[in-house]
Design a protein around this motif. Sequence first.
Motif, PDB file in Angstrom:
ATOM      1  N   ASN A   1      29.295  22.056  28.426  1.00  0.00           N
ATOM      2  CA  ASN A   1      29.185  22.701  27.117  1.00  0.00           C
ATOM      3  C   ASN A   1      30.267  22.212  26.152  1.00  0.00           C
ATOM      4  O   ASN A   1      30.016  22.056  24.960  1.00  0.00           O
ATOM      5  CB  ASN A   1      29.267  24.228  27.263  1.00  0.00           C
ATOM      6  N   ALA A   2      31.478  21.950  26.685  1.00  0.00           N
ATOM      7  CA  ALA A   2      32.568  21.471  25.821  1.00  0.00           C
ATOM      8  C   ALA A   2      32.187  20.121  25.230  1.00  0.00           C
ATOM      9  O   ALA A   2      32.429  19.846  24.047  1.00  0.00           O
ATOM     10  CB  ALA A   2      33.863  21.350  26.630  1.00  0.00           C
ATOM     11  N   SER A   3      31.560  19.279  26.048  1.00  0.00           N
ATOM     12  CA  SER A   3      31.190  17.956  25.565  1.00  0.00           C
ATOM     13  C   SER A   3      30.062  18.046  24.534  1.00  0.00           C
ATOM     14  O   SER A   3      29.981  17.233  23.617  1.00  0.00           O
ATOM     15  CB  SER A   3      30.889  17.072  26.778  1.00  0.00           C
ATOM     16  N   VAL A   4      29.220  19.091  24.637  1.00  0.00           N
ATOM     17  CA  VAL A   4      28.152  19.291  23.640  1.00  0.00           C
ATOM     18  C   VAL A   4      28.739  19.783  22.316  1.00  0.00           C
ATOM     19  O   VAL A   4      28.495  19.189  21.254  1.00  0.00           O
ATOM     20  CB  VAL A   4      27.088  20.294  24.177  1.00  0.00           C
ATOM     21  N   ILE A   5      29.563  20.824  22.361  1.00  0.00           N
ATOM     22  CA  ILE A   5      30.075  21.394  21.093  1.00  0.00           C
ATOM     23  C   ILE A   5      31.105  20.474  20.430  1.00  0.00           C
ATOM     24  O   ILE A   5      31.319  20.532  19.235  1.00  0.00           O
ATOM     25  CB  ILE A   5      30.650  22.833  21.259  1.00  0.00           C
ATOM     26  N   SER A   6      31.725  19.567  21.215  1.00  0.00           N
ATOM     27  CA  SER A   6      32.739  18.674  20.627  1.00  0.00           C
ATOM     28  C   SER A   6      32.103  17.600  19.747  1.00  0.00           C
ATOM     29  O   SER A   6      32.803  16.893  19.037  1.00  0.00           O
ATOM     30  CB  SER A   6      33.578  18.018  21.724  1.00  0.00           C
ATOM     31  N   ALA A   7      30.768  17.483  19.781  1.00  0.00           N
ATOM     32  CA  ALA A   7      30.105  16.510  18.913  1.00  0.00           C
ATOM     33  C   ALA A   7      29.834  17.094  17.521  1.00  0.00           C
ATOM     34  O   ALA A   7      29.440  16.364  16.618  1.00  0.00           O
ATOM     35  CB  ALA A   7      28.800  16.034  19.543  1.00  0.00           C
ATOM     36  N   HIS A   8      30.071  18.410  17.316  1.00  0.00           N
ATOM     37  CA  HIS A   8      29.840  19.021  15.996  1.00  0.00           C
ATOM     38  C   HIS A   8      31.023  18.701  15.072  1.00  0.00           C
ATOM     39  O   HIS A   8      32.161  19.110  15.369  1.00  0.00           O
ATOM     40  CB  HIS A   8      29.699  20.545  16.108  1.00  0.00           C
ATOM     41  N   PRO A   9      30.783  18.023  13.938  1.00  0.00           N
ATOM     42  CA  PRO A   9      31.890  17.658  13.044  1.00  0.00           C
ATOM     43  C   PRO A   9      32.730  18.846  12.584  1.00  0.00           C
ATOM     44  O   PRO A   9      33.963  18.750  12.526  1.00  0.00           O
ATOM     45  CB  PRO A   9      31.188  17.011  11.840  1.00  0.00           C
ATOM     46  N   GLN A  10      32.077  19.995  12.285  1.00  0.00           N
ATOM     47  CA  GLN A  10      32.839  21.153  11.785  1.00  0.00           C
ATOM     48  C   GLN A  10      33.798  21.680  12.846  1.00  0.00           C
ATOM     49  O   GLN A  10      34.875  22.179  12.531  1.00  0.00           O
ATOM     50  CB  GLN A  10      31.911  22.323  11.407  1.00  0.00           C
ATOM     51  N   VAL A  11      33.366  21.581  14.116  1.00  0.00           N
ATOM     52  CA  VAL A  11      34.217  22.070  15.218  1.00  0.00           C
ATOM     53  C   VAL A  11      35.430  21.146  15.343  1.00  0.00           C
ATOM     54  O   VAL A  11      36.573  21.590  15.447  1.00  0.00           O
ATOM     55  CB  VAL A  11      33.412  22.119  16.545  1.00  0.00           C
ATOM     56  N   ARG A  12      35.172  19.834  15.288  1.00  0.00           N
ATOM     57  CA  ARG A  12      36.278  18.863  15.410  1.00  0.00           C
ATOM     58  C   ARG A  12      37.265  19.024  14.259  1.00  0.00           C
ATOM     59  O   ARG A  12      38.473  18.966  14.458  1.00  0.00           O
ATOM     60  CB  ARG A  12      35.758  17.420  15.431  1.00  0.00           C
ATOM     61  N   GLU A  13      36.712  19.235  13.040  1.00  0.00           N
ATOM     62  CA  GLU A  13      37.585  19.370  11.874  1.00  0.00           C
ATOM     63  C   GLU A  13      38.591  20.505  12.097  1.00  0.00           C
ATOM     64  O   GLU A  13      39.790  20.354  11.885  1.00  0.00           O
ATOM     65  CB  GLU A  13      36.710  19.654  10.653  1.00  0.00           C
TER      66      GLU A  13
ATOM     67  N   ASP B   1      30.511  11.290  25.183  1.00  0.00           N
ATOM     68  CA  ASP B   1      31.798  11.239  24.474  1.00  0.00           C
ATOM     69  C   ASP B   1      32.019   9.890  23.791  1.00  0.00           C
ATOM     70  O   ASP B   1      32.649   9.817  22.739  1.00  0.00           O
ATOM     71  CB  ASP B   1      32.963  11.506  25.453  1.00  0.00           C
ATOM     72  N   SER B   2      31.490   8.807  24.391  1.00  0.00           N
ATOM     73  CA  SER B   2      31.741   7.460  23.834  1.00  0.00           C
ATOM     74  C   SER B   2      30.749   7.096  22.744  1.00  0.00           C
ATOM     75  O   SER B   2      31.051   6.276  21.882  1.00  0.00           O
ATOM     76  CB  SER B   2      31.625   6.392  24.923  1.00  0.00           C
ATOM     77  N   GLU B   3      29.545   7.692  22.817  1.00  0.00           N
ATOM     78  CA  GLU B   3      28.501   7.275  21.877  1.00  0.00           C
ATOM     79  C   GLU B   3      28.366   8.203  20.686  1.00  0.00           C
ATOM     80  O   GLU B   3      27.579   7.922  19.787  1.00  0.00           O
ATOM     81  CB  GLU B   3      27.156   7.158  22.609  1.00  0.00           C
ATOM     82  N   ARG B   4      29.107   9.315  20.680  1.00  0.00           N
ATOM     83  CA  ARG B   4      28.936  10.227  19.533  1.00  0.00           C
ATOM     84  C   ARG B   4      29.470   9.549  18.273  1.00  0.00           C
ATOM     85  O   ARG B   4      30.365   8.695  18.321  1.00  0.00           O
ATOM     86  CB  ARG B   4      29.632  11.560  19.804  1.00  0.00           C
ATOM     87  N   LYS B   5      28.906   9.989  17.115  1.00  0.00           N
ATOM     88  CA  LYS B   5      29.243   9.328  15.846  1.00  0.00           C
ATOM     89  C   LYS B   5      30.674   9.616  15.428  1.00  0.00           C
ATOM     90  O   LYS B   5      31.383   8.754  14.943  1.00  0.00           O
ATOM     91  CB  LYS B   5      28.294   9.832  14.746  1.00  0.00           C
ATOM     92  N   ILE B   6      31.099  10.865  15.635  1.00  0.00           N
ATOM     93  CA  ILE B   6      32.410  11.253  15.126  1.00  0.00           C
ATOM     94  C   ILE B   6      33.457  11.216  16.243  1.00  0.00           C
ATOM     95  O   ILE B   6      33.232  11.737  17.328  1.00  0.00           O
ATOM     96  CB  ILE B   6      32.327  12.629  14.428  1.00  0.00           C
TER      97      ILE B   6
END
Length: 219
Positions: free
Chosen positions: A94-106, A180-185
């Motif tokens: 789940n962490a790897s899924v939500i870490s792809a959301h730009p707003q979460v990373r910001e 983790d390697s292929e996500r855009k952000i």
Amino acid sequence: MIVAIDGPAGAGKSTIARALAERLGFQLVDTGAMYRAVAFESSASGVDLADAEAVAEIARSLRFEFKFEDGENVIYCNGRALHQEIRSAEVSRNASVISAHPQVREELVSQQRQVGRERSSVLEGRDIGTVVFPDAELKVFITASPEVRAHRRVEQMRQAGEVVDVAQVLSEIVARDRRDSERKIAPLKKAEDALGIDSTEASVDAIVNALCERIAELR
Ligand code: C5P
């Protein structure tokens, strides 16, 4: 001083980062634990993990601290210590899924910069040298073969009381690395000026000693 340690799951980052932070007397900011805590709290609140804004709202409601206790670096989330509950296979996924959301990373990157600036710190994660602290005094990128990484994760999970299968852990590690390697952000990648270390055969002590020497040269 900021030391940035990045690399894929199970490469030995956490063990090396912890030993280094203890030797140097630095704070250790485990950024993966922050993504895990957001995933854990989102699930507990019944939030849909695909809803980027709802998960980001959870992230914004959380404040993090790190404290060394009994040789363990403990994450505190809004004053509550989180331990094995954020280390399960489900929370990893789940962490790897939500870490792809730009707003979460910001939100988490901004909190990581704040916490890291409070005092000399070792930060470990996936994007510390590339995004969070591109000006870190020392950047390290740690890798190891997928098989060795899977075995290490299995050991950790067994200690946490989970029944696990090596082949399954290996396939989950490979899937998580790919996500983790292929996500855009902020994808997982080595910063150009990072020191590359392969921990497949090297001992933690040898790596930590080499990094301490490097840091002594920088001081
Ligand atoms: O390092 P750890 O396995 O605890 O990280 C859990 C997950 O959090 C990673 O698989 C990754 O998706 C995410 N993460 C991230 N950026 C970081 C640290 C972790 O995207 N700096």
